[in-house]
Motif scaffolding. Structure first.
Motif, short mmCIF file in Angstrom:
data_model
loop_
_atom_site.label_atom_id
_atom_site.label_comp_id
_atom_site.label_asym_id
_atom_site.label_seq_id
_atom_site.Cartn_x
_atom_site.Cartn_y
_atom_site.Cartn_z
N PHE A 1 11.45 -10.10 -15.86
CA PHE A 1 10.16 -10.13 -16.59
C PHE A 1 9.56 -10.40 -15.13
O PHE A 1 8.63 -9.66 -14.79
CB PHE A 1 9.35 -10.53 -17.32
N ASP A 2 9.95 -11.16 -14.55
CA ASP A 2 9.84 -11.88 -13.03
C ASP A 2 10.16 -10.84 -12.36
O ASP A 2 8.71 -10.62 -10.73
CB ASP A 2 9.55 -13.43 -13.18
N GLU A 3 11.28 -10.54 -12.38
CA GLU A 3 11.89 -9.61 -10.76
C GLU A 3 11.36 -8.52 -10.98
O GLU A 3 10.95 -7.73 -10.01
CB GLU A 3 13.53 -9.98 -10.98
N GLU A 4 10.83 -7.82 -12.69
CA GLU A 4 11.02 -6.38 -12.45
C GLU A 4 8.74 -6.69 -12.30
O GLU A 4 8.62 -5.35 -11.16
CB GLU A 4 10.26 -5.83 -13.55
N LEU A 5 8.19 -7.77 -12.26
CA LEU A 5 6.40 -7.78 -11.76
C LEU A 5 6.93 -8.03 -10.62
O LEU A 5 5.44 -7.72 -9.46
CB LEU A 5 6.41 -9.40 -12.84
N THR A 6 7.16 -8.90 -9.58
CA THR A 6 7.60 -8.69 -8.09
C THR A 6 8.26 -7.29 -8.00
O THR A 6 7.17 -7.28 -6.77
CB THR A 6 8.69 -9.31 -7.79
N ASP A 7 8.72 -6.41 -8.64
CA ASP A 7 8.87 -5.10 -7.46
C ASP A 7 7.30 -4.33 -7.48
O ASP A 7 7.01 -3.83 -6.96
CB ASP A 7 10.28 -4.59 -8.77
N VAL A 8 6.40 -4.61 -9.43
CA VAL A 8 5.59 -3.32 -9.57
C VAL A 8 5.05 -3.59 -8.24
O VAL A 8 4.28 -2.94 -7.53
CB VAL A 8 5.75 -3.81 -11.06
N VAL A 9 4.30 -5.42 -8.40
CA VAL A 9 3.27 -5.52 -7.05
C VAL A 9 3.68 -5.48 -5.76
O VAL A 9 2.48 -4.24 -5.01
CB VAL A 9 2.86 -7.17 -7.00
N SER A 10 5.15 -5.20 -5.67
CA SER A 10 4.90 -4.78 -4.38
C SER A 10 4.96 -3.51 -3.90
O SER A 10 4.57 -2.94 -3.31
CB SER A 10 6.25 -4.93 -3.35
N ILE A 11 5.67 -2.27 -5.08
CA ILE A 11 4.85 -1.05 -5.15
C ILE A 11 3.63 -0.57 -5.00
O ILE A 11 2.97 0.03 -4.22
CB ILE A 11 5.56 -0.72 -5.61
N TRP A 12 2.63 -1.65 -5.85
CA TRP A 12 1.93 -1.38 -6.53
C TRP A 12 1.04 -1.46 -4.80
O TRP A 12 -0.46 -0.75 -4.55
CB TRP A 12 1.63 -1.39 -7.48
N SER A 13 0.90 -2.28 -4.28
CA SER A 13 0.58 -2.64 -3.04
C SER A 13 0.17 -2.16 -2.32
O SER A 13 -0.43 -1.31 -1.45
CB SER A 13 0.84 -3.95 -2.91
N HIS A 14 1.28 -1.73 -1.86
CA HIS A 14 1.79 -0.35 -0.61
C HIS A 14 1.36 0.67 -1.32
O HIS A 14 0.30 1.09 -0.18
CB HIS A 14 3.75 0.00 -0.35
N GLN A 15 0.77 1.16 -2.63
CA GLN A 15 0.67 2.31 -3.10
C GLN A 15 -1.10 1.77 -3.20
O GLN A 15 -1.67 3.30 -2.34
CB GLN A 15 0.45 3.27 -4.55
N MET A 16 -2.23 0.23 -2.94
CA MET A 16 -3.23 0.96 -2.69
C MET A 16 -3.24 0.51 -1.37
O MET A 16 -4.41 1.63 -0.73
CB MET A 16 -3.17 -0.87 -3.45
N LYS A 17 -1.99 0.72 -0.42
CA LYS A 17 -3.01 0.60 0.79
C LYS A 17 -3.54 2.10 1.19
O LYS A 17 -4.23 1.83 2.14
CB LYS A 17 -1.49 0.35 1.61
N VAL A 18 -2.54 2.57 0.77
CA VAL A 18 -3.46 4.68 1.37
C VAL A 18 -4.82 4.89 0.52
O VAL A 18 -5.11 5.04 1.77
CB VAL A 18 -2.39 5.33 0.23
N PRO A 19 -5.24 4.72 0.19
CA PRO A 19 -6.30 4.53 -0.67
C PRO A 19 -7.21 3.92 0.41
O PRO A 19 -8.76 4.37 0.93
CB PRO A 19 -6.34 4.61 -2.05
N LEU A 20 -6.95 3.11 0.40
CA LEU A 20 -7.76 1.84 1.12
C LEU A 20 -8.00 2.07 2.69
O LEU A 20 -9.04 1.87 3.32
CB LEU A 20 -7.33 0.20 1.17
N SER A 21 -6.62 2.77 3.02
CA SER A 21 -6.73 3.09 4.38
C SER A 21 -7.56 4.24 4.75
O SER A 21 -8.24 4.64 6.05
CB SER A 21 -5.44 2.76 5.36
N VAL A 22 -7.70 5.69 3.68
CA VAL A 22 -8.35 6.76 4.22
C VAL A 22 -9.67 5.90 3.83
O VAL A 22 -10.75 6.36 4.97
CB VAL A 22 -7.97 7.37 3.17
#
Length: 312
Positions: free
Chosen positions: A104-125
């Motif tokens: 779960f820790d490994e999956e959560l690390t991957d999730v947060v990494s992908i999630w933070s990358h996706q969050m940057k797009v609307p924030l940048s816009v």
């Protein structure tokens, strides 16, 4: 514990000494010889007790010592066998639990990494809109809608893996539930000029909140990858079918569609996928005793069918 394990041996030695003393007395053996024999017997008993106690303490130290592969414990009594079996079961239980926590820790690390990358797009816009001043109210709503969706995705992923997650089954009118879900995505349907149609109705006994999550993720994907046409939702007593006229999914991607973090060709092509949507759909569906089946053809659309598992 030591006394319980060795009381039979103690009684046996004491009985032997008593018999020996009685024999000496009945045969009128001189008192000096009787005391010598008694002293010898007690000495043997004391040495035996000390040796057994040493063995007991040594085995006890090995049992309470952190388990390492090179220690091979062998039971010398039924009580020790039961204790070693209990220790082995506890060891397997906690190793399995630790493995799940690590996964779960490994999956959560991957999730947060992908999630933070996706969050940057609307924030940048949004940041660009603020710098240029070139934006409308609809533009801001669209970006905040994306942020809200990504945040809900992460929170639902965390709730799903929480041990205290509860599921409450109630009578759920499916058409009313789907209408609420569609209204959430109404701005996207309007902006992309997509039509939506809901046919039929039924009532299922299930958890309304988690079923809504399943429907939201599927409709979100349908809207995201559909440029023209729309989405048709058909409700039957035993299934919900969501059909879109989107770009479709590659045949070779279908078997891995529900894998954690899998985005497939479309996700890599459009850079909009987190790989969590269908993973959450499958996880929640399994817990609600639902089935999820996906049929798709490139440039012809995708059909997702949610069905109720038949009681065996």
């Amino acid at each position: 514990m030591f006394w319980r394990e060795n009381r039979l041996a103690f009684f046996s030695v004491l009985a032997f000494i008593a018999v020996m003393c009685a024999t000496f007395y009945l045969r009128h053996v001189p008192l000096e010889i009787l005391w010598s024999a008694l002293l010898f017997g007690m000495t043997i008993l004391i040495l035996f007790v000390l040796y057994r106690y040493y063995q007991y303490r040594r085995r006890h130290a090995e049992r309470v010592r952190p388990l390492v592969p090179e220690i091979d414990l062998k039971a010398e009594s039924l009580a020790e066998a039961d204790m070693l079996q209990l220790l082995a079961e506890q060891k397997d239980f906690y190793e399995a639990k630790l493995a799940r926590v690590k996964q779960f820790d490994e999956e959560l690390t991957d999730v947060v990494s992908i999630w933070s990358h996706q969050m940057k797009v609307p924030l940048s816009v949004l940041d660009l809109m603020g710098q240029t001043g070139d934006f409308t109210t609809d533009d801001i709503k669209e970006q905040t809608f994306q942020l809200e969706n990504y945040l809900d995705l992460l929170l639902n992923h965390l709730r799903l893996n929480h041990q205290q997650t509860d599921y409450r089954s109630t009578k759920v009118p499916l058409k009313a539930l789907l209408q609420r879900v569609v209204r959430k995505f109404a701005p996207v349907f309007i902006r992309k000029n997509l039509r939506v149609q809901i046919d039929g109705d039924a009532v299922w006994t299930t958890d309304e909140k988690w079923l809504a999550l399943v429907l939201e993720q599927i409709i979100s994907n349908s809207v995201k990858y559909t440029k023209t046409g729309g989405v048709v939702i058909t409700i039957r007593p035993d299934a919900i079918q969501i059909r879109d006229t989107g770009i479709g999914i590659l045949k070779e991607d279908l078997p891995r569609l529900f894998d954690h973090g899998f985005t497939g060709y479309n996700g890599r092509r459009f850079q909009k996928a987190t790989g969590l949507g269908f993973f959450l759909v499958k996880e929640v569906a399994d817990r609600l005793s639902l089935t999820v089946h996906v049929d798709s053809q490139i440039n012809q659309g995708t059909v997702v069918t949610i069905g109720q598992k038949k009681a065996s």
